[in-house]
Structure formats: C-alpha cells, structure tokens
Design an enzyme around this catalytic site. Sequence first.
Site, PDB file in Angstrom:
ATOM      1  N   ASP A 103       0.795  -1.236   0.000  1.00  0.00           N
ATOM      2  CA  ASP A 103       0.000   0.000   0.000  1.00  0.00           C
ATOM      3  C   ASP A 103       0.827   1.285   0.000  1.00  0.00           C
ATOM      4  O   ASP A 103       0.397   2.314   0.540  1.00  0.00           O
ATOM      5  CB  ASP A 103      -0.976  -0.009   1.178  1.00  0.00           C
ATOM      6  CG  ASP A 103      -2.157  -0.931   0.905  1.00  0.00           C
ATOM      7  OD1 ASP A 103      -2.645  -0.932  -0.250  1.00  0.00           O
ATOM      8  OD2 ASP A 103      -2.577  -1.644   1.825  1.00  0.00           O
ATOM      9  N   ASP A 163      -7.130  -3.545  -5.564  1.00  0.00           N
ATOM     10  CA  ASP A 163      -6.794  -2.249  -4.962  1.00  0.00           C
ATOM     11  C   ASP A 163      -5.416  -1.761  -5.387  1.00  0.00           C
ATOM     12  O   ASP A 163      -5.137  -0.566  -5.408  1.00  0.00           O
ATOM     13  CB  ASP A 163      -6.795  -2.326  -3.429  1.00  0.00           C
ATOM     14  CG  ASP A 163      -7.873  -3.208  -2.838  1.00  0.00           C
ATOM     15  OD1 ASP A 163      -8.322  -4.146  -3.522  1.00  0.00           O
ATOM     16  OD2 ASP A 163      -8.252  -2.985  -1.688  1.00  0.00           O
ATOM     17  N   GLY A 221      -9.631 -16.641  -8.210  1.00  0.00           N
ATOM     18  CA  GLY A 221     -10.041 -15.405  -7.575  1.00  0.00           C
ATOM     19  C   GLY A 221     -10.717 -15.710  -6.248  1.00  0.00           C
ATOM     20  O   GLY A 221     -11.334 -16.769  -6.095  1.00  0.00           O
ATOM     21  N   THR A 223     -12.325 -13.547  -2.429  1.00  0.00           N
ATOM     22  CA  THR A 223     -12.541 -12.250  -1.790  1.00  0.00           C
ATOM     23  C   THR A 223     -11.962 -12.258  -0.396  1.00  0.00           C
ATOM     24  O   THR A 223     -11.749 -13.310   0.204  1.00  0.00           O
ATOM     25  CB  THR A 223     -14.028 -11.880  -1.740  1.00  0.00           C
ATOM     26  OG1 THR A 223     -14.126 -10.461  -1.578  1.00  0.00           O
ATOM     27  CG2 THR A 223     -14.777 -12.573  -0.597  1.00  0.00           C
ATOM     28  N   ARG A 235     -16.250  -1.593  -3.303  1.00  0.00           N
ATOM     29  CA  ARG A 235     -15.033  -0.764  -3.343  1.00  0.00           C
ATOM     30  C   ARG A 235     -13.998  -1.346  -4.298  1.00  0.00           C
ATOM     31  O   ARG A 235     -13.273  -0.607  -4.955  1.00  0.00           O
ATOM     32  CB  ARG A 235     -14.451  -0.542  -1.951  1.00  0.00           C
ATOM     33  CG  ARG A 235     -13.463   0.602  -1.960  1.00  0.00           C
ATOM     34  CD  ARG A 235     -13.167   1.200  -0.624  1.00  0.00           C
ATOM     35  NE  ARG A 235     -12.643   0.271   0.332  1.00  0.00           N
ATOM     36  CZ  ARG A 235     -13.331  -0.288   1.311  1.00  0.00           C
ATOM     37  NH1 ARG A 235     -14.613   0.012   1.481  1.00  0.00           N
ATOM     38  NH2 ARG A 235     -12.778  -1.132   2.143  1.00  0.00           N
ATOM     39  N   TRP A 239     -12.127   0.663  -7.087  1.00  0.00           N
ATOM     40  CA  TRP A 239     -10.653   0.731  -7.262  1.00  0.00           C
ATOM     41  C   TRP A 239     -10.304   0.390  -8.709  1.00  0.00           C
ATOM     42  O   TRP A 239      -9.379   0.972  -9.291  1.00  0.00           O
ATOM     43  CB  TRP A 239      -9.939  -0.231  -6.319  1.00  0.00           C
ATOM     44  CG  TRP A 239      -9.938   0.075  -4.841  1.00  0.00           C
ATOM     45  CD1 TRP A 239     -10.119  -0.844  -3.842  1.00  0.00           C
ATOM     46  CD2 TRP A 239      -9.700   1.336  -4.166  1.00  0.00           C
ATOM     47  NE1 TRP A 239     -10.032  -0.240  -2.610  1.00  0.00           N
ATOM     48  CE2 TRP A 239      -9.776   1.092  -2.779  1.00  0.00           C
ATOM     49  CE3 TRP A 239      -9.452   2.636  -4.622  1.00  0.00           C
ATOM     50  CZ2 TRP A 239      -9.601   2.109  -1.831  1.00  0.00           C
ATOM     51  CZ3 TRP A 239      -9.285   3.649  -3.676  1.00  0.00           C
ATOM     52  CH2 TRP A 239      -9.361   3.378  -2.309  1.00  0.00           C
ATOM     53  N   SER A 351     -14.880  -3.060   6.288  1.00  0.00           N
ATOM     54  CA  SER A 351     -14.855  -4.518   6.136  1.00  0.00           C
ATOM     55  C   SER A 351     -16.043  -5.094   6.879  1.00  0.00           C
ATOM     56  O   SER A 351     -16.085  -5.026   8.105  1.00  0.00           O
ATOM     57  CB  SER A 351     -13.579  -5.089   6.764  1.00  0.00           C
ATOM     58  OG  SER A 351     -12.446  -4.674   6.063  1.00  0.00           O
ATOM     59  N   SER A 354     -18.877 -11.509   6.433  1.00  0.00           N
ATOM     60  CA  SER A 354     -19.989 -12.304   5.878  1.00  0.00           C
ATOM     61  C   SER A 354     -19.692 -13.772   6.159  1.00  0.00           C
ATOM     62  O   SER A 354     -18.566 -14.104   6.536  1.00  0.00           O
ATOM     63  CB  SER A 354     -20.110 -12.069   4.362  1.00  0.00           C
ATOM     64  OG  SER A 354     -19.280 -12.966   3.653  1.00  0.00           O
TER      65      SER A 354
HETATM   66  N1  GLY Z   1      -7.442  -1.188   0.119  1.00  0.00           N
HETATM   67  C1  GLY Z   1      -8.181  -1.780   1.182  1.00  0.00           C
HETATM   68  C2  GLY Z   1      -9.583  -1.362   1.187  1.00  0.00           C
HETATM   69  O1  GLY Z   1     -10.065  -0.742   0.245  1.00  0.00           O
HETATM   70  O2  GLY Z   1     -10.258  -1.652   2.159  1.00  0.00           O
END
Ligand code: GLY
Length: 390
Positions: A103, A163, A221, A223, A235, A239, A351, A354
């Site tokens: 990040d 992201d 893939g 999540t 989100r 992104w 966040s 789920s």
């Molecule tokens: N980049 C982490 C988020 O969007 O939560």
Amino acid sequence: MNAVSTVAPQPITDKEVNAALDLAVAQVRRNLPQFTYAAQNHSSVNNFYPAVANDQWTAGFWPGELWLAFEHSGDPVFRHAAQIQVQSFLHRIVNRIETDHHDMGFLYSPSCIAAWKLVGDEDGRRAAILAADQLIERFQPIGQFIQAWGRKGRPEEYRYIIDCLLNLPLLYWATRETGDPKYREIALTHARTTLANSVRPDDSTYHTFYMDPVTGAPVRGATKQGYRDDSAWARGQAWGVAGMALSYRYERIEEYRQTFDRLLAFYLNRLPADMVPYWDLVFSDGDGEPRDSSSASITACGLLEMADLVDADTAERYRMLARRMVKSLADHYAVKDPAVSNGLVLHATYSKKSPFNTCRGEGVDECVSWGDYYYMEALTRLSRRWSSYW
Ligand code: GLY
C-alpha cells in the site's frame, strides 16, 4: 443522521461544489488539534475517528485532506500541518515501520508526492522514492505481480488484489522523477496481470487473485472484504474504475480505457437510485445492508480523471455522472454538524464480515479515512483544473 434519498440526484452545481468544499475544509480545520501530530484511524468508531500512530495503510489520506484544504483555502496552517505529517512519513519509510505490504501508493501519493508537487518539499520527494523502492521489492517474477500482503513468497499469501492499481501511479511517478525505467516496467507488468485475471466475463472483478508460486500460473479469484468469492465488492469495483483511469493517464493503452468502461457499466447498473452503492454490488434496496459511500467517491474521482483524457462528448457524460454522485454524497452523506461526527462523509463500510469472506468486521456504516479524502478530491476536481497527487 442525514436521511438517505431514494430520488435520482441532479448534477451538483459549481456553487454547491464550493459550499461543500468550504464545509469540508472547516471540518478539517476543526480536526487539526487532534491529528497534527497523530494519524487518523482507518475508520471512525461511532462516527468519530480516534487518533493513532502512523502505522496503518490508510495514514496518507488525512495529510491528503490537509493538502486539499490548503489548495482550496490558501491557509498556511494546513500546509504546516501537512509538512509535519511528511516528517512522520519519512521516518516511517526510513525505518520500515509497517511497510511490509503493497500500500505504498495509498500512503505516499496523497501525503508526500503532494508535498513535493505543491510546495517542493524535498523530504516528501525522498520519502516517496523510498516507498517506490519498497513497493517494487514485492514484485514476484513468478506470476508477474506485486504481492499484496504477508511475508513475500509464502504460498498462502501468493496473491495480488484489485486495490493495487492505486499503488501503480507511485511507480510511474518514480520513473518520471528518477529516469529509472524499472518502476514503470513493474507497474505495466502488474497491470497486465491484473487485466488478464481479475476482470470476469460479466465485467465484475475479483477482489484478490492467487497465483501458483511454482509455475506462476493463475490459480483462482477470492474475496477478503467482499460478500463472497463470486460477488463484486463495491469498493473493489471502484478501485478498478479509478485505477484504470489513472493507468490510462500515464500510459495510453486502449485496453485500460475499454476496461474502465466495462467496469463502470457493471457498477452503474447495480447502483440504487441515489447512486451510492451498498457495500457489495450483489445487494440492492430491501436487503438491509449498509452502503459504502467511499466507493462512490472513488468512482467519481475515476470518472473525473478519465474525463480529462477522452473526447468532449464522452467527457461530458463522465462529468455529469460524477456530478450526480457527488451531489448525492454532499446532500445526504456529508457531515453537516460536527456534533455528529469528526469525519467528512458518513455511511461507508471498511470490512463487513460475511459467512463467506475472511475479513474481520470493522468500520461498518462509519466514516472511513479514504472516503473523506476521495470526497474532497472529487470536489476539488470539480472546482478547478487540479494537478493530481497520483
Ligand atoms: N485497500 C483496502 C480497502 O479498500 O479496504
């Protein structure tokens, strides 16, 4: 709390943009005593951000708000506070404090590149180049991607996430700044891998994608923060939209523009009437799920970025979409009363746990630091010809 609207928003006017920016800058000013020598937590708790150490992935957004407040108001108090933050960011990267992840762009673009571009802060430039060096260390030649999280090379962490597209501008900038092509080459390679695997045939996106650490082949893939592996985290899709626009600004690769349109169309087709999504695009009205207002702000910034790069008719369409989203945010999500919150935009979701995802539940129906930043960035983009920090 502001009532969420069920009416399609009109485009925000220039006068309303200015008023919304004034309101945001006043809130940033109120926050100076708490956050001049501290970082803002990634999300609010009961709508109030606590002060924390500069060790989260989100710490760059508050200094970004300071720079945007400085640009709008011209008040040197914001510049002063932002440059105090730059010293904290230099200390963090020199000492590699919680920097063992991808990040670096989220951290160093709105804080330190902004400082260099706006006021020629040499420490900001140095810190951002060190951050770019750190980021390319996470490049995995086997699989051709930048590893998002965890110890480099560990099989259970051998993945990248959508992201990361927002971390690539740091690399493009570093090549332009230093003349060394290595940063740009890694950005281009990572974007290529992302486009090859992360966009599904229906134009939704995977949040994370695992690669095989032995062969480099794409595996699957999955999540972390979306509802389930095959849904579209709101989100993550944002992104993708904003990331494609920024990549297209640096590299006019037609596939970036086409992918921008594909991801955008999927997103727009799943918005409720007020154009602010639920936290996963699988949800709709009546499901009783919270929104993620930050996703709308990010998408608005992507639209406004791409609008500067395309023909006049398309640009007008993108700008009108962005103006409608920002109008909805300004009227129904932005904080009007500091007694309600010390943030700028309510109803974001960091966040949400789920039954199918792997995140810790936190920051649900709260303000989030990047939501506030991108809301201000979108307003700023609408208020002037803005020179990007990204
Ligand atoms: N980049 C982490 C988020 O969007 O939560």
